[in-house]
Design a protein around this motif. Structure first.
Motif, PDB file in Angstrom:
ATOM      1  N   MET A 281       0.654  -1.362  -0.145  1.00 53.20           N
ATOM      2  CA  MET A 281       0.035   0.069   0.149  1.00 53.20           C
ATOM      3  C   MET A 281       0.914   1.338  -0.012  1.00 53.20           C
ATOM      4  SD  MET A 281      -3.224  -0.732   2.325  1.00 53.20           S
ATOM      5  CE  MET A 281      -2.585  -0.999   3.735  1.00 53.20           C
ATOM      6  N   ARG A 334      -5.744   4.531   1.349  1.00 47.57           N
ATOM      7  CA  ARG A 334      -4.909   3.760   1.728  1.00 47.57           C
ATOM      8  C   ARG A 334      -4.185   4.274   3.090  1.00 47.57           C
ATOM      9  NH1 ARG A 334      -2.833   4.091  -3.652  1.00 47.57           N
ATOM     10  NH2 ARG A 334      -3.701   2.390  -5.078  1.00 47.57           N
ATOM     11  N   GLN A 337      -6.319   3.188   5.904  1.00 47.44           N
ATOM     12  CA  GLN A 337      -6.476   1.881   5.941  1.00 47.44           C
ATOM     13  C   GLN A 337      -5.070   1.332   6.658  1.00 47.44           C
ATOM     14  OE1 GLN A 337      -8.739   0.304   5.212  1.00 47.44           O
ATOM     15  NE2 GLN A 337      -8.273  -1.864   5.619  1.00 47.44           N
TER      16      GLN A 337
END
Length: 393
Positions: A281, A334, A337
């Motif tokens: 990521m 992202r 996350q």
């Protein structure tokens, strides 16, 4: 080919970064918790703006601005775009069409706005007209040698603190006679209808304004009757480039915060940055941010050197806004996350940026509008503008 910043541009970028970290970042939580800043906090930032020479960077020194070229503006806005709460908007940049004003209009509107004594807002969107300005229903009816303005405008950003509004209207209801009018907010018939709440936290408001029988004189016309479409397009082009710059800046901050967090946060006996799921990521965030920044700098550099025609700059700005804003949206998602539950807390910059970046794919032309602009260029002239590279010939 020289891809390095000049010493002067690198110094400007450094100063913009220091300004942002010293005078914008400290006010982020106040803005989030109180949906804006106190007058004392605003005054503190405004003093720093003037002292640092950040006021009206997009206007000529002769009009009270700083005379930055478009690339220098990109460098400054990239750094300021890292701040949450849209605190970059405390740093005023009067709308670029004001440069087309007469000397009398500049003395009344532009020059005081450059000094920070006045503030403008640009009113285009309506309840039934957004991406297609030809659908605007705000009308300026001719009345003798003047006009009577009637209509309603939505999403008038900074309309709460502005003291004059640049209103995009159709003279006698004719879209071919689109015209920009300079309307003092205290004029009889100007009324703030409401200030809706939005998903993002923004230091100022985006009110709805009604214009009911507002009487205007010829000196309230910016440029000429019928030039409104071109003036508004000029405003869109500059704003799309600056949105590109600010969203790249936001992407960089998101990547920096996520990388630092992933190095420190441990799971299963090691930093989460060492787990491939997180590592990939971060890698995607870095690669996409690098690509978006490269595009942004190329467009700003070419624009500053006059190597793009007005038409080409319009198309290039569309690509910049499309790529940079959509990249920032993916990077922000992202980043949340990577931060896990912490990334969902409003006290965290990644959460605030995640909410605040969403509008950049909507205002000043949706992503779909940018694709339509690029698609039109491909049909008419092919891909050379987008796939070629500038040369000295």
């Amino acid at each position: 080919m020289d891809l390095e910043l000049t010493r002067a541009d690198a110094d400007l970028q450094r100063r913009a970064r220091e300004f942002t970290e010293r005078f914008l970042f400290p006010f982020e939580l106040e803005c989030e918790e109180h949906r804006g800043l106190s007058e004392g906090s605003l005054a503190s930032i405004r003093r720093a703006v003037v002292e640092g020479g950040w006021n009206a960077i997009n206007h000529a020194a002769g009009d009270g601005g700083q005379g930055f070229d478009l690339f220098q503006q990109v460098l400054a806005q990239e750094e300021m775009g890292k701040a949450t709460g849209a605190l970059w908007d405390v740093v005023w940049r009067p709308a670029i069409p004001l440069r087309r004003g007469t000397e009398e209009q500049k003395d009344r509107y532009l020059r005081p706005a450059c000094r920070g004594e006045r503030r403008d807002a640009y009113a285009i969107t309506e309840e039934g007209a957004g991406s297609d300005p030809s659908m605007v229903r705000t009308v300026a009816r001719r009345d003798g040698d003047g006009f009577v303005l009637d209509g309603e405008k939505w999403h008038v950003t900074v309309g709460d603190i502005a003291d004059f509004i640049m209103v995009h209207a159709h003279v006698d209801g004719d879209p071919a006679a689109a015209t920009v009018f300079l309307v003092d907010k205290d004029s009889p018939g100007v009324r703030q209808v409401r200030a809706p709440r939005y998903m993002h936290t923004f230091v100022f408001e985006h009110p709805v304004f009604a214009f009911e029988g507002v009487r205007l004189r010829p000196e309230h016309v910016l440029g000429e009757v019928g030039e409104g479409g071109e003036l508004t397009k000029d405003w869109f082009v500059e704003e799309r480039l600056m949105i590109g710059a600010r969203t790249v800046g936001a992407s960089i901050r998101l990547l920096e915060l996520s990388t630092a967090f992933a190095r420190e946060r441990r799971a299963f006996g090691r930093p989460i940055a060492e787990h491939q799921g997180v590592e990939f990521m971060l890698a995607d965030m870095a690669a996409e941010t690098m690509a978006a920044k490269s595009l942004l700098y190329r467009a700003g550099w070419q624009a500053a050197r006059g190597s793009l025609s007005r038409r080409d700059l319009h198309h290039m700005a569309a690509v910049v806004k499309l790529v940079c804003s959509e990249t920032a949206g993916r990077v922000a998602d992202r980043a949340v996350q990577v931060h896990g539950g912490r990334g969902y807390m409003r006290e965290q910059p990644v959460e605030r940026l995640w909410r605040e970046l969403r509008v950049d794919r909507i205002w000043e032309g949706t992503s779909e509008i940018q694709r339509a602009i690029v698609g039109g260029e491909l049909r008419k002239r092919g891909p050379d503008l987008f796939t070629g590279w500038p040369s000295g010939d």
